[in-house]
Design a protein around this motif. Structure first.
Motif, PDB file in Angstrom:
ATOM      1  N   LEU A 250      45.326  40.669  33.293  1.00 49.06           N
ATOM      2  CA  LEU A 250      44.777  41.949  32.834  1.00 49.06           C
ATOM      3  C   LEU A 250      43.458  41.691  32.122  1.00 49.06           C
ATOM      4  O   LEU A 250      43.383  40.886  31.197  1.00 49.06           O
ATOM      5  CB  LEU A 250      45.754  42.650  31.884  1.00 49.06           C
ATOM      6  CG  LEU A 250      45.241  43.949  31.279  1.00 49.06           C
ATOM      7  CD1 LEU A 250      45.099  45.023  32.347  1.00 49.06           C
ATOM      8  CD2 LEU A 250      46.161  44.425  30.171  1.00 49.06           C
ATOM      9  N   TYR A 251      42.427  42.392  32.571  1.00 50.82           N
ATOM     10  CA  TYR A 251      41.115  42.216  31.968  1.00 50.82           C
ATOM     11  C   TYR A 251      40.305  43.494  32.167  1.00 50.82           C
ATOM     12  O   TYR A 251      40.330  44.092  33.247  1.00 50.82           O
ATOM     13  CB  TYR A 251      40.363  41.043  32.610  1.00 50.82           C
ATOM     14  CG  TYR A 251      39.138  40.629  31.844  1.00 50.82           C
ATOM     15  CD1 TYR A 251      39.212  39.679  30.838  1.00 50.82           C
ATOM     16  CD2 TYR A 251      37.900  41.210  32.104  1.00 50.82           C
ATOM     17  CE1 TYR A 251      38.093  39.307  30.110  1.00 50.82           C
ATOM     18  CE2 TYR A 251      36.777  40.851  31.384  1.00 50.82           C
ATOM     19  CZ  TYR A 251      36.874  39.900  30.391  1.00 50.82           C
ATOM     20  OH  TYR A 251      35.754  39.536  29.661  1.00 50.82           O
ATOM     21  N   VAL A 252      39.595  43.891  31.129  1.00 49.73           N
ATOM     22  CA  VAL A 252      38.639  44.991  31.197  1.00 49.73           C
ATOM     23  C   VAL A 252      37.322  44.458  30.644  1.00 49.73           C
ATOM     24  O   VAL A 252      37.295  43.810  29.582  1.00 49.73           O
ATOM     25  CB  VAL A 252      39.120  46.211  30.384  1.00 49.73           C
ATOM     26  CG1 VAL A 252      38.041  47.293  30.337  1.00 49.73           C
ATOM     27  CG2 VAL A 252      40.406  46.780  30.971  1.00 49.73           C
ATOM     28  N   GLU A 253      36.251  44.701  31.373  1.00 44.58           N
ATOM     29  CA  GLU A 253      34.928  44.245  30.928  1.00 44.58           C
ATOM     30  C   GLU A 253      34.646  44.768  29.517  1.00 44.58           C
ATOM     31  O   GLU A 253      34.987  45.902  29.190  1.00 44.58           O
ATOM     32  CB  GLU A 253      33.843  44.733  31.894  1.00 44.58           C
ATOM     33  CG  GLU A 253      33.945  44.154  33.301  1.00 44.58           C
ATOM     34  CD  GLU A 253      33.545  42.692  33.403  1.00 44.58           C
ATOM     35  OE1 GLU A 253      33.102  42.089  32.389  1.00 44.58           O
ATOM     36  OE2 GLU A 253      33.669  42.138  34.507  1.00 44.58           O
TER      37      GLU A 253
ATOM     38  N   TYR B 221      45.430  44.791  41.525  1.00 45.28           N
ATOM     39  CA  TYR B 221      44.814  46.087  41.260  1.00 45.28           C
ATOM     40  C   TYR B 221      43.415  45.881  40.683  1.00 45.28           C
ATOM     41  O   TYR B 221      43.188  44.936  39.924  1.00 45.28           O
ATOM     42  CB  TYR B 221      45.649  46.872  40.242  1.00 45.28           C
ATOM     43  CG  TYR B 221      47.104  46.983  40.649  1.00 45.28           C
ATOM     44  CD1 TYR B 221      47.571  48.076  41.375  1.00 45.28           C
ATOM     45  CD2 TYR B 221      48.004  45.974  40.319  1.00 45.28           C
ATOM     46  CE1 TYR B 221      48.905  48.155  41.762  1.00 45.28           C
ATOM     47  CE2 TYR B 221      49.337  46.051  40.705  1.00 45.28           C
ATOM     48  CZ  TYR B 221      49.784  47.146  41.426  1.00 45.28           C
ATOM     49  OH  TYR B 221      51.100  47.212  41.819  1.00 45.28           O
ATOM     50  N   LEU B 222      42.513  46.790  41.051  1.00 45.22           N
ATOM     51  CA  LEU B 222      41.164  46.774  40.486  1.00 45.22           C
ATOM     52  C   LEU B 222      40.836  48.142  39.919  1.00 45.22           C
ATOM     53  O   LEU B 222      41.283  49.165  40.447  1.00 45.22           O
ATOM     54  CB  LEU B 222      40.118  46.455  41.562  1.00 45.22           C
ATOM     55  CG  LEU B 222      40.088  45.052  42.121  1.00 45.22           C
ATOM     56  CD1 LEU B 222      39.025  44.957  43.213  1.00 45.22           C
ATOM     57  CD2 LEU B 222      39.840  44.016  41.033  1.00 45.22           C
TER      58      LEU B 222
ATOM     59  N   LYS C  48      44.798  49.889  44.639  1.00 44.89           N
ATOM     60  CA  LYS C  48      45.799  48.886  45.017  1.00 44.89           C
ATOM     61  C   LYS C  48      45.120  48.005  46.054  1.00 44.89           C
ATOM     62  O   LYS C  48      44.708  48.494  47.108  1.00 44.89           O
ATOM     63  CB  LYS C  48      47.022  49.563  45.638  1.00 44.89           C
ATOM     64  CG  LYS C  48      47.694  50.557  44.745  1.00 44.89           C
ATOM     65  CD  LYS C  48      48.739  51.357  45.544  1.00 44.89           C
ATOM     66  CE  LYS C  48      49.229  52.507  44.697  1.00 44.89           C
ATOM     67  NZ  LYS C  48      50.030  53.459  45.481  1.00 44.89           N
ATOM     68  N   LEU C  49      44.998  46.718  45.770  1.00 50.13           N
ATOM     69  CA  LEU C  49      44.292  45.850  46.712  1.00 50.13           C
ATOM     70  C   LEU C  49      44.993  45.777  48.064  1.00 50.13           C
ATOM     71  O   LEU C  49      44.340  45.539  49.072  1.00 50.13           O
ATOM     72  CB  LEU C  49      44.096  44.449  46.125  1.00 50.13           C
ATOM     73  CG  LEU C  49      42.877  44.339  45.220  1.00 50.13           C
ATOM     74  CD1 LEU C  49      42.801  42.975  44.571  1.00 50.13           C
ATOM     75  CD2 LEU C  49      41.594  44.649  45.958  1.00 50.13           C
TER      76      LEU C  49
ATOM     77  N   ALA D 142      44.122  43.699  37.262  1.00 49.73           N
ATOM     78  CA  ALA D 142      45.396  43.098  36.855  1.00 49.73           C
ATOM     79  C   ALA D 142      46.172  42.724  38.111  1.00 49.73           C
ATOM     80  O   ALA D 142      45.877  43.203  39.208  1.00 49.73           O
ATOM     81  CB  ALA D 142      46.219  44.064  36.004  1.00 49.73           C
ATOM     82  N   GLY D 143      47.181  41.898  37.917  1.00 50.54           N
ATOM     83  CA  GLY D 143      48.050  41.516  39.012  1.00 50.54           C
ATOM     84  C   GLY D 143      49.502  41.535  38.579  1.00 50.54           C
ATOM     85  O   GLY D 143      49.812  41.658  37.390  1.00 50.54           O
ATOM     86  N   VAL D 144      50.378  41.422  39.545  1.00 48.41           N
ATOM     87  CA  VAL D 144      51.805  41.234  39.303  1.00 48.41           C
ATOM     88  C   VAL D 144      52.229  40.058  40.172  1.00 48.41           C
ATOM     89  O   VAL D 144      52.065  40.097  41.398  1.00 48.41           O
ATOM     90  CB  VAL D 144      52.638  42.489  39.642  1.00 48.41           C
ATOM     91  CG1 VAL D 144      54.124  42.216  39.436  1.00 48.41           C
ATOM     92  CG2 VAL D 144      52.195  43.677  38.806  1.00 48.41           C
ATOM     93  N   ILE D 145      52.727  39.007  39.523  1.00 48.50           N
ATOM     94  CA  ILE D 145      53.157  37.798  40.220  1.00 48.50           C
ATOM     95  C   ILE D 145      54.563  37.442  39.749  1.00 48.50           C
ATOM     96  O   ILE D 145      55.063  38.002  38.786  1.00 48.50           O
ATOM     97  CB  ILE D 145      52.172  36.623  39.987  1.00 48.50           C
ATOM     98  CG1 ILE D 145      52.038  36.304  38.495  1.00 48.50           C
ATOM     99  CG2 ILE D 145      50.812  36.940  40.611  1.00 48.50           C
ATOM    100  CD1 ILE D 145      51.160  35.099  38.179  1.00 48.50           C
TER     101      ILE D 145
END
Length: 151
Positions: A81-84, A49-50, A5-6, A61-64
């Motif tokens: 949302l992204y995964v390498e 989040y990372l 959690k950032l 990902a984020g929540v906005i």
């Protein structure tokens, strides 16, 4: 693999902002501002989040409040949302989505939304197609999904 959690890892603000920018093309400063709001811990949204592996970012990902669409009533939204690529097809996105939902649910929000062009990916993780929405400045509509906490 570790999901962070950032809001608990402020030292990653710059690194995270640059990484998200490199994936989505949104200005680094916009990510810095939103993640900075997350670090203040005053509101539930935004949250970021990372996913790290060996201290390297492999997903996030984020929540906005609103992910750039016309349905301002459908909020908050999972975004970015992204995964390498080299880490895809290992269940990381699903674990991250569940982590995000659980975290936001723990803060009292039981419904999340997201927009996507994908047509079968999110259903695997408990999301349901809701409707089509108009993206800000986009000519075509895109899919809106909903995730409600099981009661």
């Amino acid at each position: 693999m570790e999901i962070l959690k950032l809001r608990e890892h402020g030292k990653l603000l710059d690194k995270a902002s640059i990484w998200f920018h490199s994936k989505w093309g949104i200005p680094v400063e916009a990510y810095k501002e939103s993640i900075g709001e997350c670090l203040k811990n005053k509101e539930i949204v935004p949250q970021w989040y990372l996913v790290l592996e060996d201290k390297k970012i492999i997903g996030g990902a984020g929540v906005i409040e609103n992910d750039f669409h016309n349905r301002k009533d459908l909020s908050p939204n999972v975004c970015s949302l992204y995964v390498e690529e080299e880490h895809r097809c290992k269940g990381i996105a699903g674990k991250l989505l569940q982590y995000v939902c659980d975290d936001i649910n723990s803060m009292g929000i039981d419904t999340l939304y997201l927009i996507t062009d994908h047509t079968s990916f999110y259903e695997r993780y408990g999301w349901t197609f809701l409707c089509m929405v108009q993206g800000d400045g986009e000519p075509d509509k895109t899919r809106m999904y909903i995730h409600k906490k099981a009661k």
